[in-house]
Scaffold this active site. Structure first.
Site, PDB file in Angstrom:
ATOM      1  CG  PHE A 129      -8.946 -19.705  -0.781  1.00 39.43           C
ATOM      2  CD1 PHE A 129      -7.574 -19.612  -0.598  1.00 39.43           C
ATOM      3  CD2 PHE A 129      -9.459 -20.890  -1.302  1.00 39.43           C
ATOM      4  CE1 PHE A 129      -6.727 -20.664  -0.926  1.00 39.43           C
ATOM      5  CE2 PHE A 129      -8.619 -21.945  -1.636  1.00 39.43           C
ATOM      6  CZ  PHE A 129      -7.257 -21.838  -1.451  1.00 39.43           C
ATOM      7  CG  LEU A 130     -13.569 -16.762   4.958  1.00 36.90           C
ATOM      8  CD1 LEU A 130     -13.566 -15.421   5.674  1.00 36.90           C
ATOM      9  CD2 LEU A 130     -14.583 -17.684   5.604  1.00 36.90           C
ATOM     10  CE  LYS A 188      -5.375 -18.140   3.562  1.00 31.31           C
ATOM     11  NZ  LYS A 188      -6.593 -18.151   4.286  1.00 31.31           N
ATOM     12  CG  PHE A 233      -6.113  -7.228  -3.700  1.00 30.62           C
ATOM     13  CD1 PHE A 233      -7.472  -7.493  -3.676  1.00 30.62           C
ATOM     14  CD2 PHE A 233      -5.380  -7.433  -2.537  1.00 30.62           C
ATOM     15  CE1 PHE A 233      -8.096  -7.951  -2.524  1.00 30.62           C
ATOM     16  CE2 PHE A 233      -5.987  -7.895  -1.375  1.00 30.62           C
ATOM     17  CZ  PHE A 233      -7.348  -8.157  -1.371  1.00 30.62           C
ATOM     18  CB  ALA A 236      -1.972   3.251  -3.840  1.00 28.38           C
ATOM     19  N   GLY A 237      -2.689   3.106  -0.743  1.00 29.16           N
ATOM     20  CA  GLY A 237      -3.147   3.818   0.446  1.00 29.16           C
ATOM     21  C   GLY A 237      -2.347   3.375   1.649  1.00 29.16           C
ATOM     22  N   GLY A 241      -3.573  -4.826   6.585  1.00 24.13           N
ATOM     23  CA  GLY A 241      -3.492  -5.239   7.983  1.00 24.13           C
ATOM     24  C   GLY A 241      -4.351  -6.464   8.146  1.00 24.13           C
ATOM     25  CB  CYS A 244      -5.254 -13.156   6.710  1.00 24.42           C
ATOM     26  SG  CYS A 244      -6.639 -14.009   7.471  1.00 24.42           S
ATOM     27  CE  LYS A 247      -2.553 -15.791  10.601  1.00 23.37           C
ATOM     28  NZ  LYS A 247      -2.681 -17.148  10.200  1.00 23.37           N
TER      29      LYS A 247
HETATM   30  C1  UDX Z   1      -7.351 -12.030   3.053  1.00 22.35           C
HETATM   31  C2  UDX Z   1      -7.498 -12.713   1.687  1.00 22.35           C
HETATM   32  O1  UDX Z   1      -8.021 -11.776   0.746  1.00 22.35           O
HETATM   33  C3  UDX Z   1      -8.401 -13.917   1.800  1.00 22.35           C
HETATM   34  O2  UDX Z   1      -8.469 -14.592   0.543  1.00 22.35           O
HETATM   35  C4  UDX Z   1      -7.827 -14.848   2.854  1.00 22.35           C
HETATM   36  O3  UDX Z   1      -8.694 -15.975   3.033  1.00 22.35           O
HETATM   37  C5  UDX Z   1      -7.656 -14.123   4.190  1.00 22.35           C
HETATM   38  O4  UDX Z   1      -6.856 -12.967   4.000  1.00 22.35           O
HETATM   39  P1  UDX Z   1      -8.882 -10.402   4.521  1.00 22.35           P
HETATM   40  O5  UDX Z   1      -7.808 -10.463   5.554  1.00 22.35           O
HETATM   41  O6  UDX Z   1     -10.304 -10.535   4.938  1.00 22.35           O
HETATM   42  O7  UDX Z   1      -8.632 -11.559   3.434  1.00 22.35           O
HETATM   43  O8  UDX Z   1      -8.745  -8.999   3.810  1.00 22.35           O
HETATM   44  P2  UDX Z   1      -8.441  -8.445   2.319  1.00 22.35           P
HETATM   45  O9  UDX Z   1      -9.701  -8.067   1.653  1.00 22.35           O
HETATM   46  O10 UDX Z   1      -7.522  -9.342   1.584  1.00 22.35           O
HETATM   47  O11 UDX Z   1      -7.676  -7.099   2.693  1.00 22.35           O
HETATM   48  C6  UDX Z   1      -6.473  -7.147   3.448  1.00 22.35           C
HETATM   49  C7  UDX Z   1      -5.930  -5.767   3.684  1.00 22.35           C
HETATM   50  O12 UDX Z   1      -5.427  -5.218   2.474  1.00 22.35           O
HETATM   51  C8  UDX Z   1      -6.916  -4.756   4.244  1.00 22.35           C
HETATM   52  O13 UDX Z   1      -6.273  -4.036   5.286  1.00 22.35           O
HETATM   53  C9  UDX Z   1      -7.222  -3.858   3.057  1.00 22.35           C
HETATM   54  O14 UDX Z   1      -7.556  -2.543   3.446  1.00 22.35           O
HETATM   55  C10 UDX Z   1      -5.907  -3.911   2.298  1.00 22.35           C
HETATM   56  N1  UDX Z   1      -6.019  -3.654   0.849  1.00 22.35           N
HETATM   57  C11 UDX Z   1      -6.744  -4.500   0.061  1.00 22.35           C
HETATM   58  C12 UDX Z   1      -5.353  -2.576   0.277  1.00 22.35           C
HETATM   59  O15 UDX Z   1      -4.668  -1.821   0.975  1.00 22.35           O
HETATM   60  N2  UDX Z   1      -5.440  -2.379  -1.072  1.00 22.35           N
HETATM   61  C13 UDX Z   1      -6.164  -3.192  -1.886  1.00 22.35           C
HETATM   62  O16 UDX Z   1      -6.191  -2.940  -3.107  1.00 22.35           O
HETATM   63  C14 UDX Z   1      -6.836  -4.290  -1.301  1.00 22.35           C
END
Ligand code: UDX
Length: 417
Positions: A129-130, A188, A233, A236-237, A241, A244, A247
């Site tokens: 989950f990292l 997951k 989470f 907004a924006g 991408g 993870c 896909k």
């Molecule tokens: C994610 C999961 O958070 C993690 O638990 C899993 O193991 C792998 O996938 P990660 O891909 O590293 O981790 O990125 P994450 O921090 O989840 O952000 C994903 C995307 O969402 C980024 O592009 C980020 O900019 C975007 N995001 C995140 C938003 O647009 N808004 C938010 O509020 C949070």
């Protein structure tokens, strides 16, 4: 694993990566990882090799290879996982435990347990989950551990072995759940689908804010104060991408279809669509701010990585926007503190400049698309002194519109008036 006191052999097929790791250099940017790597190398319990036969020295085998999206399909490509399991087979004994970490379609662990059955090794699925950018801390201090185990004595044996591996982490009080294989695999996929849904929910609200004149950042703050919803989470924006979330939701739809349960996750198609629409909207706002055309205009894009504190450019929203603007005639310059090398390999047709001030010089419009601290802290006056046009589009809603407008900038953002 080495920092927890274990002896670790890391195996990869890429000789360049092996050489870098043995020299104490992580092959990607991840805060804190370099120090851990150097300490592990100095202590002597950590080495890297492409010689797969070295796995016969180990009792526990973590399979951590990628499961990218198949070209032209939604489904995940599990061939690397299959190959890793098959390469282990000749080296396994009845006391071995093989732990899958890769994100896989539900049903994979059971299928691979059959492949390994003859060796006597136990298979378990222990999803990862990292978050990139927080990988070290998320690994050493996870908010939960999930063990997906097979039935019978093997399942118990595998759980006991993993308890010993994670002893330090469990001693901190980290919750651990034991489930069947399918549940662990789904934990997951479900977690990432929920996170993607949360982001697309607030981005859908951003669309409504744009249509009605409301402010999505205030909306998120207000609904987030209800702790059943929570503020995390809900930024907004430009949307999500990376390697993870995009896909994983697509692979989930594909797998659900195979299982005859496609209706259950049909909503994820909309989650994906909302997310992709943000990129197009970003381009539209930028074009509007430049009086309707990019042709002959210089656009500087702050950020290439899919998120800050990472050099990962897989499905980067920032780069998608950069390309769209370039195809519409804009002269695009992209800068990023860490991701330029990866980004320029993927999109050699774009111009990349490492230095922020140099990248900003002469810009007709500035687009903040990845919220690195350096860009959050930009000074509007100083920035104004190098650009050609004071137009700023904040794709991550991280700048203060009042401060930038007071400094004479045209400030635009997604979901804000
Ligand atoms: C994610 C999961 O958070 C993690 O638990 C899993 O193991 C792998 O996938 P990660 O891909 O590293 O981790 O990125 P994450 O921090 O989840 O952000 C994903 C995307 O969402 C980024 O592009 C980020 O900019 C975007 N995001 C995140 C938003 O647009 N808004 C938010 O509020 C949070």
């Amino acid at each position: 694993m080495a920092s927890l006191g274990h002896d670790v052999v890391g195996i990869d097929v890429d000789e360049d990566k092996i050489a870098a790791l043995n020299a104490g250099r992580p092959p990607f940017f991840e805060p804190g990882l370099g120090d851990l790597l150097i300490r592990g190398r100095e202590r002597g319990g950590l080495e890297f090799t492409s010689d797969v036969s070295r796995v016969s020295e180990a009792e526990v085998h973590f399979v951590c290879v990628g499961t990218p999206q198949k070209p032209g399909e939604f489904a995940a490509d599990v061939t690397y996982v299959d190959a890793a399991f098959e390469s282990l087979v000749p080296h396994l004994t009845s006391s071995s435990v093989v732990v899958g970490k890769s994100t896989v379609p539900v049903g994979t662990a059971q299928r691979l347990a059959v492949v390994l059955a003859e060796s006597g090794a136990a298979v378990m699925w222990n999803p990862e989950f990292l978050r990139e950018g927080h990988a070290v801390d998320d690994t050493l201090h996870p908010n939960r551990l999930v063990y997906g185990v097979g039935t019978g004595a093997d399942g118990q044996r595998a759980a006991d072995v993993l308890d010993a591996v994670y002893e330090t982490i469990l001693a901190d009080g980290t919750p651990r759940m034991i489930t069947d294989y399918a549940t662990a695999e789904l934990v997951k996929t479900a977690a990432n689908s929920f996170l993607a849904t949360k982001i697309s929910f607030i981005n859908a609200m951003a669309e409504l804010c744009e249509a009605s004149g409301a402010d999505v950042t205030l909306l998120a703050d207000a609904i987030g104060m209800d702790d059943r919803i929570g503020r995390k989470f809900l930024n907004a924006g430009l949307g999500f991408g990376g390697g993870c979330l995009p896909k994983d939701i697509r692979a989930f739809m594909a797998r659900a279809g195979e299982l005859g349960a496609d209706q259950a996750v049909a909503f994820l198609k909309e989650i994906d669509a909302i997310n992709m629409r943000r990129r197009v909207r970003m381009v539209d706002i930028a074009r509007e701010a430049l009086d309707g055309s990019f042709i002959g205009k210089r656009i500087t894009i702050l950020g290439a990585a899919f998120k800050p504190d990472s050099d990962d450019v897989r499905d980067s929203p920032a780069l998608a926007v950069a390309r769209l603007i370039a195809t519409q005639g804009g002269v695009v310059t992209v800068t990023d503190p860490e991701a330029i090398e990866n980004a320029s390999r993927m999109f050699p047709e774009l111009r990349f400049v490492a230095d922020t001030a140099e990248a900003l010089t002469g810009a007709d419009a500035v687009l903040l698309l990845t919220e690195w601290n350096e860009y959050r802290n930009l000074d509007p006056q100083e920035t104004a002194s190098v650009v050609a046009g004071k137009v700023l589009v904040d794709g991550r809603n991280v700048l203060d519109p009042v401060v930038w407008r007071d400094a004479g900038w045209t400030y635009r953002a997604l979901g804000r008036p």
